[in-house]
Write an enzyme that holds these catalytic residues in place. Structure first.
Site, PDB file in Angstrom:
ATOM      1  N   CYS A   2       0.824  -1.214   0.000  1.00  0.00           N
ATOM      2  CA  CYS A   2       0.000   0.000   0.000  1.00  0.00           C
ATOM      3  C   CYS A   2       0.857   1.262   0.000  1.00  0.00           C
ATOM      4  CB  CYS A   2      -0.883   0.027   1.240  1.00  0.00           C
ATOM      5  SG  CYS A   2      -1.863  -1.451   1.421  1.00  0.00           S
ATOM      6  N   ARG A  28       4.415   0.742  -6.094  1.00  0.00           N
ATOM      7  CA  ARG A  28       4.341  -0.200  -4.977  1.00  0.00           C
ATOM      8  C   ARG A  28       3.294  -1.284  -5.225  1.00  0.00           C
ATOM      9  NH1 ARG A  28       6.663   2.085  -0.354  1.00  0.00           N
ATOM     10  NH2 ARG A  28       5.376   0.889   1.045  1.00  0.00           N
ATOM     11  N   TRP A  75      -3.231  -2.366  -1.604  1.00  0.00           N
ATOM     12  CA  TRP A  75      -2.884  -3.671  -2.173  1.00  0.00           C
ATOM     13  C   TRP A  75      -3.495  -4.686  -1.225  1.00  0.00           C
ATOM     14  CZ3 TRP A  75       0.156  -8.020  -0.956  1.00  0.00           C
ATOM     15  CH2 TRP A  75       0.553  -8.809  -2.042  1.00  0.00           C
ATOM     16  N   ASN A 101      -0.941   0.785   6.059  1.00  0.00           N
ATOM     17  CA  ASN A 101      -0.157  -0.178   5.286  1.00  0.00           C
ATOM     18  C   ASN A 101       0.383  -1.185   6.280  1.00  0.00           C
ATOM     19  OD1 ASN A 101       1.645  -1.535   3.630  1.00  0.00           O
ATOM     20  ND2 ASN A 101       3.171   0.099   3.654  1.00  0.00           N
ATOM     21  N   GLY A 102       0.148  -2.462   6.051  1.00  0.00           N
ATOM     22  CA  GLY A 102       0.635  -3.478   6.990  1.00  0.00           C
ATOM     23  C   GLY A 102      -0.465  -4.479   7.288  1.00  0.00           C
ATOM     24  N   GLU A 479      18.170 -15.322 -11.993  1.00  0.00           N
ATOM     25  CA  GLU A 479      17.728 -13.932 -12.117  1.00  0.00           C
ATOM     26  C   GLU A 479      17.068 -13.695 -13.489  1.00  0.00           C
ATOM     27  OE1 GLU A 479      16.986 -11.720 -10.254  1.00  0.00           O
ATOM     28  OE2 GLU A 479      17.034  -9.859 -11.380  1.00  0.00           O
ATOM     29  N   LYS A 483      13.150 -12.438 -14.004  1.00  0.00           N
ATOM     30  CA  LYS A 483      12.752 -11.261 -14.795  1.00  0.00           C
ATOM     31  C   LYS A 483      11.655 -11.656 -15.786  1.00  0.00           C
ATOM     32  CE  LYS A 483      13.879  -8.840 -12.778  1.00  0.00           C
ATOM     33  NZ  LYS A 483      14.538  -9.145 -11.593  1.00  0.00           N
ATOM     34  N   GLU A 486       8.246 -12.778 -13.969  1.00  0.00           N
ATOM     35  CA  GLU A 486       7.433 -11.802 -13.234  1.00  0.00           C
ATOM     36  C   GLU A 486       6.780 -10.766 -14.132  1.00  0.00           C
ATOM     37  OE1 GLU A 486       9.410  -9.372 -10.252  1.00  0.00           O
ATOM     38  OE2 GLU A 486      11.238  -9.306 -11.427  1.00  0.00           O
ATOM     39  N   HIS A 502      18.578 -34.288 -13.584  1.00  0.00           N
ATOM     40  CA  HIS A 502      17.983 -34.975 -12.430  1.00  0.00           C
ATOM     41  C   HIS A 502      16.483 -34.702 -12.325  1.00  0.00           C
ATOM     42  CE1 HIS A 502      21.930 -36.199 -11.020  1.00  0.00           C
ATOM     43  NE2 HIS A 502      22.351 -34.972 -11.261  1.00  0.00           N
ATOM     44  N   LYS A 602       6.495  -3.398  -5.349  1.00  0.00           N
ATOM     45  CA  LYS A 602       7.930  -3.106  -5.351  1.00  0.00           C
ATOM     46  C   LYS A 602       8.568  -3.500  -4.033  1.00  0.00           C
ATOM     47  CE  LYS A 602      11.770  -1.488  -6.896  1.00  0.00           C
ATOM     48  NZ  LYS A 602      12.485  -2.400  -7.823  1.00  0.00           N
TER      49      LYS A 602
HETATM   50  O1  M6R Z   1      13.774  -4.678  -1.605  1.00  0.00           O
HETATM   51  P1  M6R Z   1      14.283  -6.094  -1.656  1.00  0.00           P
HETATM   52  O2  M6R Z   1      15.569  -6.233  -2.384  1.00  0.00           O
HETATM   53  O3  M6R Z   1      14.367  -6.703  -0.275  1.00  0.00           O
HETATM   54  O4  M6R Z   1      13.167  -6.887  -2.437  1.00  0.00           O
HETATM   55  C1  M6R Z   1      13.218  -8.272  -2.582  1.00  0.00           C
HETATM   56  C2  M6R Z   1      12.228  -8.789  -3.596  1.00  0.00           C
HETATM   57  O5  M6R Z   1      10.921  -8.476  -3.200  1.00  0.00           O
HETATM   58  C3  M6R Z   1      12.467  -8.209  -4.998  1.00  0.00           C
HETATM   59  O6  M6R Z   1      13.776  -8.472  -5.440  1.00  0.00           O
HETATM   60  C4  M6R Z   1      11.472  -8.827  -6.009  1.00  0.00           C
HETATM   61  O7  M6R Z   1      11.708 -10.189  -6.153  1.00  0.00           O
HETATM   62  C5  M6R Z   1      11.552  -8.111  -7.361  1.00  0.00           C
HETATM   63  N1  M6R Z   1      10.245  -7.954  -7.913  1.00  0.00           N
HETATM   64  C6  M6R Z   1      12.377  -8.844  -8.354  1.00  0.00           C
HETATM   65  O8  M6R Z   1      12.417  -8.221  -9.586  1.00  0.00           O
END
Ligand code: M6R
Length: 607
Positions: A2, A28, A75, A101-102, A479, A483, A486, A502, A602
């Site tokens: 949020c 966010r 959110w 938020n929380g 990684e 990308k 997501e 395996h 985010k």
């Molecule tokens: O702010 P942080 O680095 O702790 O965030 C960790 C993950 O939430 C963040 O890397 C998330 O996986 C991204 N969407 C990846 O692109």
């Protein structure tokens, strides 16, 4: 998660500024929005599910009058994303509005208690208990600040909470426990927000609230007290040094592409770390009996890459652990001799902070690597480094991954020096290579983008992607997979290539897209074997390899050629770049918004 933006102005209407502030927090992630203002002593609320622009024009939010108010992007955590559950929420009498938020863990019991006392609830949210609790406290004839303090003391869980009431129409009360909240001060007013970019257009003077603190803001400024005992906290504003343009899109169609292309710059900045902090962290790393690299998502992939670098250069064994698993996996053994290096771009990721809390309780030493000055991680770490990547707005982490690996590599080199594990010549060679990385990334961006666009056009309809690498490239593969997954929603797997036989190989069939990360180095011969295994099953081989690598080229259907002589241990930094571009291009070709993938935020500040 949020987003929160609130303000009190000496002059002017707050509603248009609230909409502007909320739009700067869009990254966010959210599903509904709401705004509350007080005009002539009357509290007005407009809210609904949908995008800021649509809801604002449908409900004519910009036209709302009043010089005090707040807004929220929700959110959903408790209750569906709809108008009723959108924030603000009020007490049953409609005099006290709250945004939050929380997650309030004990909201069910509080709700029942309040229902028994005659309060009505209309939403399914945990938040709605807060204004009702405040209302209940106000029955003993205390003001809104005191009543909020008392209400907060009854909450279990995490919150950034902001309270606005027609009973005291000239102030906003806000507080935080585990969810971020920052204040801002300017000539014309005082602000509070989830994140500094929302406030930055109005002031560069900010105050980061800490856990367990409550602030009252009005046109004259702010007062901070501790929630636990009401004692006063003195804190002067800090100056934000980055300019707003750094967080805006400039000529790029979206933030993700801008941030991918910013990498040469962010990497150059990442090479200018303050020596004393690098030395301090290195000293702690050297002393630990065991070193855990604790993080989530992309930051975890940086940690996996770093575990290879620490091992090979500094002869330090480290354990990369996903933060949400840390307490279960190592919680009973972590102790006074353990070092926890927590890596988090935001410095606010709930799971990572939870792991850190646990480690601190058991007297372990916590070190931090983050991109966010003033974040919770910086405050709970014994020592920390700011990676200096500048604000990252796109939900998909890009420039912060490459910077994290760069910083961790510098720590490994410093440790190798301290431990005498490498000769001066070897160290000089690594250092020279490290300093070339920003230029290498610049040329990768120039030279590979067209090729990546072609591949994206051909592969955009693939139903499955596999990402495979050996050694440190297995982290690069993970990684790359994250990308793509997501932002394009294409099911994807990533494995250390040796592991694929395996199990994962069973899903490979004709034309399954297999991306191989093949830098020159210790793992080169082995990756050729892995490519042949996949090729034999009809997979389409997309390789990222050095220019002139004929062995790999002869086995591949598509090749992305990289500059020569990149040391394998630094390869995750340039080799991830074509995969960031590939994910981006496929998302755009599919008509998806790469900056705001569905269901993602985010900064994940809830459990
Ligand atoms: O702010 P942080 O680095 O702790 O965030 C960790 C993950 O939430 C963040 O890397 C998330 O996986 C991204 N969407 C990846 O692109």
């Amino acid at each position: 998660m949020c987003g929160i933006f609130g303000l009190v102005l000496r002059k002017g209407r707050v509603a248009p500024m609230i909409l502007d502030g909320l739009s700067r927090l869009e990254y966010r992630g959210y599903d509904s929005i709401g705004v509350a203002v007080i005009n002539n002593g009357v509290l007005q609320i407009r809210k609904d599910a949908g995008k800021i622009k649509d809801v604002a024009s449908r409900l004519r939010i910009a036209e709302m009058k009043g010089s005090i108010g707040f807004g929220h992007t929700r959110w959903a955590t408790h209750g569906a994303p709809n108008m009723i559950n959108a924030h603000p929420h009020t007490d049953s009498k409609g005099k006290i509005a709250v945004i939050h938020n929380g997650v309030i863990e004990n909201f069910m019991e509080l709700k029942q208690e309040l229902i028994d006392k005659g309060h009505n609830f209309i939403s399914k949210t945990d938040t709605e208990v807060i204004p009702n609790l405040i209302d209940e406290e106000m029955k003993s004839d205390i003001g809104i600040t005191e009543a909020t303090l008392k209400a907060l003391r009854r909450l279990k869980g995490s919150y950034a909470v902001v309270v606005l009431s027609s009973l005291e129409p000239d102030k906003i009360v806000c507080a935080r426990q585990e969810s971020p909240l920052v204040l801002g001060v300017s000539e014309n007013g005082t602000y509070c927000a989830s994140d500094a970019p929302a406030i930055r257009p109005y002031t560069n003077k900010v105050i980061y609230l800490r856990n367990g603190e409550l602030a009252t803001i009005d046109v004259n400024g702010y007062k901070i007290i501790k929630v636990a005992d009401g004692s006063a906290v003195e804190r002067t504003p800090e100056e934000i040094t980055w300019v707003l343009e750094m967080a805006e899109k400039q000529e790029y169609p979206n933030y993700m592409l801008k941030e991918i292309f910013e990498q040469p710059t962010s990497l150059r900045t990442g090479l200018r770390l303050q020596e004393k902090y690098v030395d301090l962290l290195t000293m702690f790393l050297d002393r630990g009996k065991e070193v855990f690299l604790v993080s989530a998502g992309t930051s975890q992939h940086s940690c996996i890459a770093a575990s290879y670098i620490f091992s090979k250069i500094a002869r330090l064994t480290t354990y990369p652990v996903v933060s949400s698993e840390f307490t279960e996996q190592y919680g009973s053994t972590v102790g006074i001799d353990s070092i926890i290096l927590a890596v988090s771009q935001s410095g606010e990721t709930y799971d990572t902070l939870k792991a850190v809390d646990h480690a601190r309780m058991r007297a372990a030493t916590v070190l931090g690597l983050t991109n966010t000055v003033g974040s919770t991680l910086t405050r709970v770490s014994r020592a920390y480094i700011i990676q200096q990547s500048g604000p990252e707005i796109g939900v998909a982490a890009t420039k912060t991954f490459t910077s994290q690996v760069l910083v961790l590599a510098q720590l490994a080199m410093r440790l190798a020096k301290l431990r005498g594990k490498l000769s001066q010549d070897e160290l000089d060679e690594y250092k020279e290579s490290l300093y070339k990385v920003p230029d290498i990334v610049e040329s990768v961006l120039k030279e590979t983008y067209d090729k990546v666009k072609d591949i994206a056009t051909r592969e955009k309809n693939s139903r499955l992607f596999l990402f495979l690498g050996r050694g440190i490239s297995s982290a690069t593969a993970m990684e790359g997979r994250l990308k793509l997954l997501e932002i394009t929603y294409i099911p994807s797997l990533a494995y250390p290539a040796g592991e694929s036989k395996h199990g994962p190989i069973s899903i490979v069939e004709k034309d399954t897209a297999c991306v191989f990360i093949c830098p020159r180095g210790d793992t080169h011969a082995e990756i050729i074997g892995s490519i042949m295994e996949m090729k034999a099953r009809g997979a389409k081989i997309i390789s990222i390899c050095e220019k002139g690598d004929t062995d790999i080229k002869s086995l591949s259907d598509e090749v992305i050629e990289m500059p020569k002589n990149i040391p394998e241990l630094l390869s995750p930094i340039p080799y991830i770049v074509p995969m960031q571009l590939l994910a981006y291009e496929i998302a755009v070709l599919k008509g998806l918004d790469p900056d705001k993938p569905r269901n993602l935020a985010k900064s994940v500040t809830v459990p």
